[in-house]
Design an enzyme around this catalytic site. Structure first.
Site, short mmCIF file in Angstrom:
data_model
loop_
_atom_site.label_atom_id
_atom_site.label_comp_id
_atom_site.label_asym_id
_atom_site.label_seq_id
_atom_site.Cartn_x
_atom_site.Cartn_y
_atom_site.Cartn_z
N CYS A 2 0.90 -1.29 -0.05
CA CYS A 2 0.21 0.09 -0.04
C CYS A 2 1.09 1.28 0.23
CB CYS A 2 -0.79 0.24 1.32
SG CYS A 2 -2.03 -1.32 1.42
N ARG A 27 3.25 0.06 -5.30
CA ARG A 27 3.18 -0.56 -3.84
C ARG A 27 1.95 -1.32 -3.68
NH1 ARG A 27 6.83 1.40 -0.26
NH2 ARG A 27 5.51 0.74 1.32
N TRP A 74 -2.88 -2.53 -1.48
CA TRP A 74 -2.90 -3.93 -2.18
C TRP A 74 -3.35 -4.53 -0.85
CZ3 TRP A 74 -0.58 -8.37 0.10
CH2 TRP A 74 -0.36 -9.32 -0.66
N ASN A 100 -1.36 1.36 5.98
CA ASN A 100 -0.58 0.42 5.13
C ASN A 100 0.15 -0.37 6.49
OD1 ASN A 100 1.48 -0.85 3.92
ND2 ASN A 100 2.88 0.71 4.01
N GLY A 101 -0.15 -2.00 6.42
CA GLY A 101 0.15 -2.68 7.19
C GLY A 101 -1.02 -3.64 7.64
N GLU A 485 15.63 -17.37 -11.30
CA GLU A 485 15.28 -15.77 -11.45
C GLU A 485 14.31 -15.81 -12.68
OE1 GLU A 485 14.88 -13.24 -9.89
OE2 GLU A 485 15.06 -11.64 -11.01
N LYS A 489 10.64 -14.36 -13.09
CA LYS A 489 10.33 -13.07 -13.78
C LYS A 489 9.52 -13.45 -14.93
CE LYS A 489 12.07 -10.75 -12.19
NZ LYS A 489 12.86 -10.46 -10.97
N GLU A 492 5.99 -13.81 -13.03
CA GLU A 492 5.43 -12.65 -12.45
C GLU A 492 4.90 -11.69 -13.57
OE1 GLU A 492 7.94 -10.13 -8.91
OE2 GLU A 492 9.16 -10.72 -10.77
N HIS A 508 15.43 -35.84 -12.51
CA HIS A 508 15.02 -36.59 -11.15
C HIS A 508 13.22 -36.25 -11.08
CE1 HIS A 508 18.81 -37.93 -9.70
NE2 HIS A 508 19.29 -36.74 -10.15
N LYS A 607 5.32 -4.05 -5.12
CA LYS A 607 6.62 -3.82 -5.10
C LYS A 607 7.25 -4.01 -3.90
CE LYS A 607 10.57 -2.84 -7.18
NZ LYS A 607 11.13 -3.56 -7.97
O1 M6R Z 1 12.70 -5.35 -1.79
P1 M6R Z 1 13.17 -6.72 -1.60
O2 M6R Z 1 14.34 -7.17 -2.34
O3 M6R Z 1 13.30 -7.02 -0.32
O4 M6R Z 1 11.99 -7.62 -2.15
C1 M6R Z 1 11.98 -9.15 -2.38
C2 M6R Z 1 11.01 -9.50 -2.95
O5 M6R Z 1 9.63 -9.19 -2.76
C3 M6R Z 1 11.23 -8.87 -4.54
O6 M6R Z 1 12.46 -9.49 -4.91
C4 M6R Z 1 10.16 -9.93 -5.59
O7 M6R Z 1 10.34 -11.18 -5.63
C5 M6R Z 1 10.17 -9.15 -6.93
N1 M6R Z 1 8.90 -8.86 -7.46
C6 M6R Z 1 10.87 -9.89 -7.76
O8 M6R Z 1 10.66 -9.15 -9.19
#
Ligand code: M6R
Length: 612
Positions: A2, A27, A74, A100-101, A485, A489, A492, A508, A607
């Site tokens: 948020c 956010r 969010w 936020n929280g 990774e 990506k 996401e 395996h 984010k």
């Molecule tokens: O801000 P941070 O690096 O602590 O965030 C960790 C993850 O939430 C962040 O890397 C998330 O997986 C991203 N959306 C990946 O692209």
């Protein structure tokens, strides 16, 4: 998660808040809303969906006000909807609040309030906290500030809250625990936000509010107090950020802008630290604590998501160069189990935002047990940066696209320098190897640039495979985390199911998935595993899987086994992940955009994950 924004001063509050919400939309974007106060009239407007939808719905509304608060959500408690959107109004309609929280003990408080006759208009924990505050205010006949203080002592969980009150024409009450809050100091005006991006164009002077602090913010006055009602002198910091860094600058999306920024962000990360000619690395965070670091019995790396992948690569590098045992753990797992942390242990925390709740709480736990915390953080002044005993910023600049790209390569560059610096002091690396890795590292920005020049080739590959329903990403050694990774990506921002595996592990289990419809991305650069990964490619080819490979320029073997390939400049295997990840970032971007997905704001994500 948020995003929150607040303004009190002499400008029109709504345009300031709206622009701020657009900047904070990364956010969360399930709903948004504003509360505006003028001449004793408190108006709340909110709308499910992105900020643009709120903006449209506001046409014709009365927006004349010099004080207001705004929120982009969010969803946690309650589905995304108009009624669960913030700001919330109190039962009397006299207070409006954004949050936020998560208030963890909201259910108990809610039941008490229901017993007293309160009715709730939303499913949120926020409305519960707001009515709890109002109830205290009315029962104790206290000021809003006092009521907030009393309420916050009774709640558990995380919050950053902003409140405005009908009878208080120019004051915002704000408080935080676990969720970030920055206050910008202008001339006769104050700006409040989850990060500095909504503030930067008005002032560079900011105060980062700490946990358990409460702020009483008026146009000409900022009072900070702790929950014990003692005054705290605000510590004013100068922002080191330019407006251009948070704008798209001609690109279609922040994500592609951030991918293309990498030659310069990696350069900025190395600048002033790496001197390959002199053969030195200067990292004050390492050098000042070198005894602690070289004598560490063990290093534990805590992180989440992409940052966790950087941690896995760092594990390989640190064990190789420094001969210190390394464990990498998801912060979310670490915080809830009963881990063994000893005094001589060093924790490396990796985080782009510096606000990830799981990482932050895990660090608090490790610190209580006497561990030394070294933070590798991108967001300057963030909570993780502040809780760390030492650290090194990644200097990638604000990362706004939800998918982490430039922060990841910054993390790898920092972790590589940290490992080299420790190894040099510890005497676990030869002079020759040290110098050659320094030279290789120095060449990275140029090599990334060369890769990006061929981005169109990846776009063509993306168009060819965009309709696949699954992808497999395989790599070995230093490139195994890069496979993870690449898969993350793609998931996401294209919503395609993807899995990353160590290439040898494929036989395996995952090999059962392989048929002529499955694209398998191999990270098959020339390194000590090359022959092995070529065998794995043969195994996929024999089962008619579609092979896309990332290979080293000049390699003739892997391309021959591939349906499509992309060549990158040669690099030492320790450095290679900073390069091999770039085509995978591009692949996910081009697949996502080809499918018409809003890659900067993919569904369900945010984010900065400030909830558990
Ligand atoms: O801000 P941070 O690096 O602590 O965030 C960790 C993850 O939430 C962040 O890397 C998330 O997986 C991203 N959306 C990946 O692209």
């Amino acid at each position: 998660m948020c995003g929150i924004v607040g303004y009190t001063g002499s400008r029109q509050a709504y345009p300031v808040i709206l622009k701020g919400l657009k900047r904070l939309e990364y956010r969360g974007y399930d709903s948004s809303g504003v509360a505006l106060l003028k001449d004793g009239e408190l108006n709340v407007y909110k709308k499910k969906g992105k900020v643009a939808e709120l903006e449209e719905s506001m046409i014709g509304n009365n927006i004349d006000a010099q004080i207001g608060i705004g929120h982009t959500r969010w969803a946690t408690h309650g589905e995304p909807s108009d009624r669960n959107a913030h700001p919330h109004s109190s039962a009397s309609g006299k207070l409006a609040m954004i949050h936020n929280g998560i208030i963890e003990n909201y259910a108990l408080i809610k039941q008490d309030l229901i017993n007293k006759g309160y009715e709730f208009k939303s499913d949120t924990d926020t409305e519960v906290l707001l009515n709890f505050i109002e109830d205290i205010q009315q029962n104790n006949n206290s000021t809003l500030e006092e009521a907030v203080r009393i309420a916050l002592k009774r709640v558990t969980g995380a919050y950053c809250i902003l409140l405005i009150e009908q009878d208080n024409p120019d004051t915002i009450i704000a408080a935080r625990k676990g969720s970030p809050l920055v206050i910008g100091i202008g001339k006769g005006e104050h700006f409040l936000a989850s990060d500095a991006s909504p503030i930067i164009e008005y002032t560079k002077e900011v105060v980062y509010v700490n946990d358990y602090e409460l702020a009483i913010v008026k146009p000409d006055e900022l009072i900070l107090k702790n929950l014990g009602n003692e005054k705290i002198t605000p510590y004013i910091t100068k922002l080191d950020m330019e407006l251009a860094a948070i704008e798209k600058g001609g690109y279609d999306h922040f994500m592609i802008k951030e991918i293309f920024e990498q030659p310069s962000t990696i350069f900025d990360c190395l600048r002033g630290r790496l001197d390959a000619k002199e053969g030195v690395i200067r990292m004050s965070g390492v050098d000042k604590h070198i005894d602690q670091l070289i004598n560490a019995n063990r290093i534990m790396i805590l992180a989440c998501g992409t940052s966790w992948h950087a941690g896995l690569i760092a594990e390989y590098i640190i064990e190789e160069l420094c001969r210190i045992p390394v464990e990498v753990e998801y912060a979310s797992e670490f915080r809830y189990r009963n881990p063994i942390v000893n005094k001589g242990d060093v924790i490396i925390a990796i985080s782009q935002s510096g606000e990830t709740a799981d990482t932050l709480v895990a660090l608090e736990k490790a610190k209580e047990n006497g561990a030394f915390i070294f933070g590798v953080v991108n967001a300057v002044g963030s909570s993780i940066a502040r809780i760390s005993n030492a650290g090194a910023y990644t200097h990638a600049g604000p990362e706004i696209g939800v998918a982490s790209t430039k922060a990841f390569t910054g993390q790898l560059a920092v972790l590589m320098m940290v490992a080299l610096d420790i190894a040099k002091h510890k005497g676990t690396i030869s002079d020759e190897r040290y110098k050659s890795l320094l030279l290789e590292l120095e060449e990275v920005p140029e090599k990334v640039n060369a890769i990006l020049k061929n981005a169109e080739d990846i776009k063509k590959i993306a168009e060819k495979y965009k309709d696949a329903s699954d992808f497999l990403f395989l790599g070995r050694g230093y490139n195994f985390p890069v496979a993870l990774e690449g898969a993350l990506k793609l998931k996401e921002i294209s919503y395609i199911h993807a899995e990353g595996y160590p290439a040898a592990e494929m036989k395996h289990g995952p090999i059962a998935l392989v048929d002529e419809n499955l694209p398998v991305v191999f990270i098959a650069t020339k390194d000590m595993y090359h022959e092995k990964i070529v065998s794995n490619m043969q195994e996929i080819k024999a089962r008619k899987g579609k092979i896309i490979s990332i290979v080293t320029e000049g390699d003739t073997v892997s391309p021959g086994l591939s349906n499509d390939f992309f060549a990158i400049p040669p690099a030492d295997e320790l450095i290679a992940p900073i390069l091999t990840v770039i085509p995978l970032q591009l692949l996910s971007y081009y697949v996502g955009t080809a499918k018409g997905i809003d890659v900067d704001k993919p569904r369900n994500l945010a984010k900065s994950v400030t909830v558990e």
